[in-house]
Design a protein around this motif. Structure first.
Motif, mmCIF file in Angstrom:
data_model
loop_
_atom_site.group_PDB
_atom_site.id
_atom_site.type_symbol
_atom_site.label_atom_id
_atom_site.label_comp_id
_atom_site.label_asym_id
_atom_site.label_seq_id
_atom_site.Cartn_x
_atom_site.Cartn_y
_atom_site.Cartn_z
ATOM 1 N N ILE A 45 0.838 -1.203 0.000
ATOM 2 C CA ILE A 45 0.000 0.000 0.000
ATOM 3 C C ILE A 45 0.872 1.253 0.000
ATOM 4 N N GLY A 46 1.911 1.245 0.828
ATOM 5 C CA GLY A 46 2.815 2.388 0.905
ATOM 6 C C GLY A 46 3.472 2.673 -0.439
ATOM 7 N N ARG A 47 3.911 1.615 -1.092
ATOM 8 C CA ARG A 47 4.567 1.793 -2.397
ATOM 9 C C ARG A 47 3.604 2.362 -3.427
ATOM 10 N N LYS A 48 2.403 1.826 -3.448
ATOM 11 C CA LYS A 48 1.423 2.305 -4.437
ATOM 12 C C LYS A 48 1.031 3.749 -4.177
ATOM 13 N N LEU A 49 0.917 4.058 -2.907
ATOM 14 C CA LEU A 49 0.562 5.411 -2.503
ATOM 15 C C LEU A 49 1.590 6.408 -3.039
ATOM 16 N N ARG A 50 2.859 6.072 -2.881
ATOM 17 C CA ARG A 50 3.906 6.990 -3.353
ATOM 18 C C ARG A 50 3.946 7.038 -4.880
ATOM 19 N N GLN A 51 3.711 5.893 -5.483
ATOM 20 C CA GLN A 51 3.680 5.845 -6.947
ATOM 21 C C GLN A 51 2.566 6.755 -7.481
ATOM 22 N N TYR A 52 1.395 6.607 -6.850
ATOM 23 C CA TYR A 52 0.229 7.413 -7.209
ATOM 24 C C TYR A 52 0.538 8.903 -7.074
ATOM 25 N N TYR A 53 1.149 9.265 -5.960
ATOM 26 C CA TYR A 53 1.410 10.661 -5.649
ATOM 27 C C TYR A 53 2.527 11.230 -6.518
ATOM 28 N N ASP A 54 3.572 10.436 -6.728
ATOM 29 C CA ASP A 54 4.684 10.890 -7.566
ATOM 30 C C ASP A 54 4.218 11.174 -8.982
ATOM 31 N N GLU A 55 3.303 10.354 -9.429
ATOM 32 C CA GLU A 55 2.781 10.584 -10.779
ATOM 33 C C GLU A 55 2.058 11.928 -10.854
ATOM 34 N N LEU A 56 1.289 12.225 -9.809
ATOM 35 C CA LEU A 56 0.593 13.517 -9.771
ATOM 36 C C LEU A 56 1.576 14.677 -9.706
ATOM 37 N N ILE A 57 2.593 14.519 -8.875
ATOM 38 C CA ILE A 57 3.561 15.601 -8.694
ATOM 39 C C ILE A 57 4.338 15.881 -9.965
ATOM 40 N N SER A 58 4.597 14.845 -10.747
ATOM 41 C CA SER A 58 5.418 15.054 -11.930
ATOM 42 C C SER A 58 4.617 15.587 -13.118
ATOM 43 N N GLU A 59 3.315 15.777 -12.929
ATOM 44 C CA GLU A 59 2.533 16.394 -13.994
ATOM 45 C C GLU A 59 3.014 17.814 -14.253
ATOM 46 N N GLU A 60 2.893 18.227 -15.495
ATOM 47 C CA GLU A 60 3.323 19.573 -15.832
ATOM 48 C C GLU A 60 2.414 20.601 -15.161
ATOM 49 N N VAL A 61 3.010 21.623 -14.595
ATOM 50 C CA VAL A 61 2.236 22.649 -13.898
ATOM 51 C C VAL A 61 1.783 23.714 -14.897
ATOM 52 N N PRO A 62 0.489 23.989 -14.940
ATOM 53 C CA PRO A 62 -0.001 25.020 -15.864
ATOM 54 C C PRO A 62 0.603 26.389 -15.535
ATOM 55 N N ASP A 63 0.771 27.204 -16.567
ATOM 56 C CA ASP A 63 1.370 28.537 -16.395
ATOM 57 C C ASP A 63 0.561 29.442 -15.474
ATOM 58 N N ARG A 64 -0.720 29.130 -15.342
ATOM 59 C CA ARG A 64 -1.570 30.076 -14.622
ATOM 60 C C ARG A 64 -1.071 30.355 -13.205
ATOM 61 N N PHE A 65 -0.343 29.402 -12.630
ATOM 62 C CA PHE A 65 0.076 29.607 -11.244
ATOM 63 C C PHE A 65 1.242 30.584 -11.128
ATOM 64 N N ASN B 99 -6.596 -2.035 -17.242
ATOM 65 C CA ASN B 99 -5.804 -0.841 -16.989
ATOM 66 C C ASN B 99 -4.766 -1.126 -15.921
ATOM 67 N N SER B 100 -3.905 -0.179 -15.729
ATOM 68 C CA SER B 100 -2.786 -0.429 -14.830
ATOM 69 C C SER B 100 -3.248 -0.643 -13.396
ATOM 70 N N ASP B 101 -2.358 -1.210 -12.649
ATOM 71 C CA ASP B 101 -2.463 -1.355 -11.217
ATOM 72 C C ASP B 101 -2.875 -0.079 -10.521
ATOM 73 N N LEU B 102 -2.313 0.998 -11.037
ATOM 74 C CA LEU B 102 -2.475 2.286 -10.397
ATOM 75 C C LEU B 102 -3.911 2.774 -10.491
ATOM 76 N N ASN B 103 -4.604 2.380 -11.576
ATOM 77 C CA ASN B 103 -6.003 2.763 -11.692
ATOM 78 C C ASN B 103 -6.848 2.098 -10.622
ATOM 79 N N ASP B 104 -6.557 0.843 -10.355
ATOM 80 C CA ASP B 104 -7.250 0.160 -9.267
ATOM 81 C C ASP B 104 -7.012 0.893 -7.959
ATOM 82 N N PHE B 105 -5.773 1.281 -7.781
ATOM 83 C CA PHE B 105 -5.425 1.954 -6.542
ATOM 84 C C PHE B 105 -6.154 3.293 -6.422
#
Lengths: 85, 183
Positions: A45-65, B99-105
């Protein structure tokens, strides 16, 4: 917001002014034992949580900010110069 | 005034993690960006109340979280039952298998109640200590601990069910899902 880091623990009342020290101790004290940490590297769970979050963080930030922050800063500077005038 | 440029840079540097937290709370990218924008404006307005040397990220997370809950209360008052959590529950569908694992998560995470979801994100992903998370959420450290632990068990429960190849906890749902997959 001014209450930041005040209610660290009940016993903090005994030693006013020690709050920051106590917090530091608390922070370093919770240096995680990887085996005991339920969300640590051994936890799926911990690993997936970080994977999930890292993916969000690495998204490109819109210029509006950055535009917004530039605007806020300009307004502030203009405000202060008109005050001086 | 001389502190402004670095305060600005501090805010800008926090934007990616603020967005990640906002998406996790709001479950919607557009709403999340509005939340971040609102947070930056509020932070700017009260930058005098920020004590330099303390944790800027935690301070910003607190503002964002307060903004999220006050918007949500407003919304609840406006539209009685289109609560969003119900919609999310319904939209969790086994149909997107493959879909990926991550989608389930992601779907599993969306099923958690807000208080548990924010706790497990703050501790497990944003890198805050239990003390900082308690400060951000305005509750006791023990409360954060129990929310994290409930969130974790719930996620494990949901994910192991969906990992079995079928979805429903009952045989009928499982059958429907299986036959749909075959067809």
């Amino acid at each position: 917001m001014t209450r930041m880091f005040k209610d660290v623990g009940q016993d903090a009342d005994d030693e006013k002014g020690m709050t920051y020290q106590k917090l530091d101790k608390g922070r370093n004290g919770s240096k995680r034992n990887p085996a005991a940490d339920p969300l640590g590297p051994n936890s799926e769970i911990g690993r997936k949580l970080r994977q999930y979050y890292d993916e969000l963080i690495s998204e490109e930030v819109p210029d509006r900010f950055s535009q917004l922050l530039n605007q806020l800063q300009q307004q502030e500077q203009q405000g202060s110069t008109t005050k001086e005038d | 005034m001389s502190a402004s440029p670095s305060f600005r840079d501090g805010l800008l540097a926090a934007v990616p993690t603020l967005r990640a937290f906002a998406v996790s709370l709001a479950k919607n990218a557009d709403r999340a960006d509005d939340l971040v924008q609102e947070t930056l404006v509020k932070a700017w307005d009260k930058q005098d109340s920020f004590q330099p040397g303390t944790n800027l990220k935690a301070w910003l997370f607190t503002i964002l979280r307060n903004e999220f809950y006050s918007q949500m209360r407003k919304r609840r008052r406006e539209v009685e039952d289109s609560d969003g959590s119900i919609t999310a529950r319904l939209s969790i569908h086994p149909a997107q298998e493959g879909n990926s694992d991550l989608n389930d998560f992601r779907r599993a995470l969306a099923l958690l109640p807000e208080d548990q979801r924010e706790a497990i994100i703050l501790i497990g992903a944003s890198g805050f200590s239990y003390e900082e998370a308690a400060e951000i959420c305005g509750c006791a450290v023990g409360t954060i601990k129990s929310r994290v632990s409930r969130a974790r068990s719930r996620l494990q429960e949901i994910l192991s069910i969906s990992g079995e190849g079928d979805f429903g906890p009952d045989a009928i749902t499982a059958q429907v899902t299986n036959s749909a997959a075959v067809a």
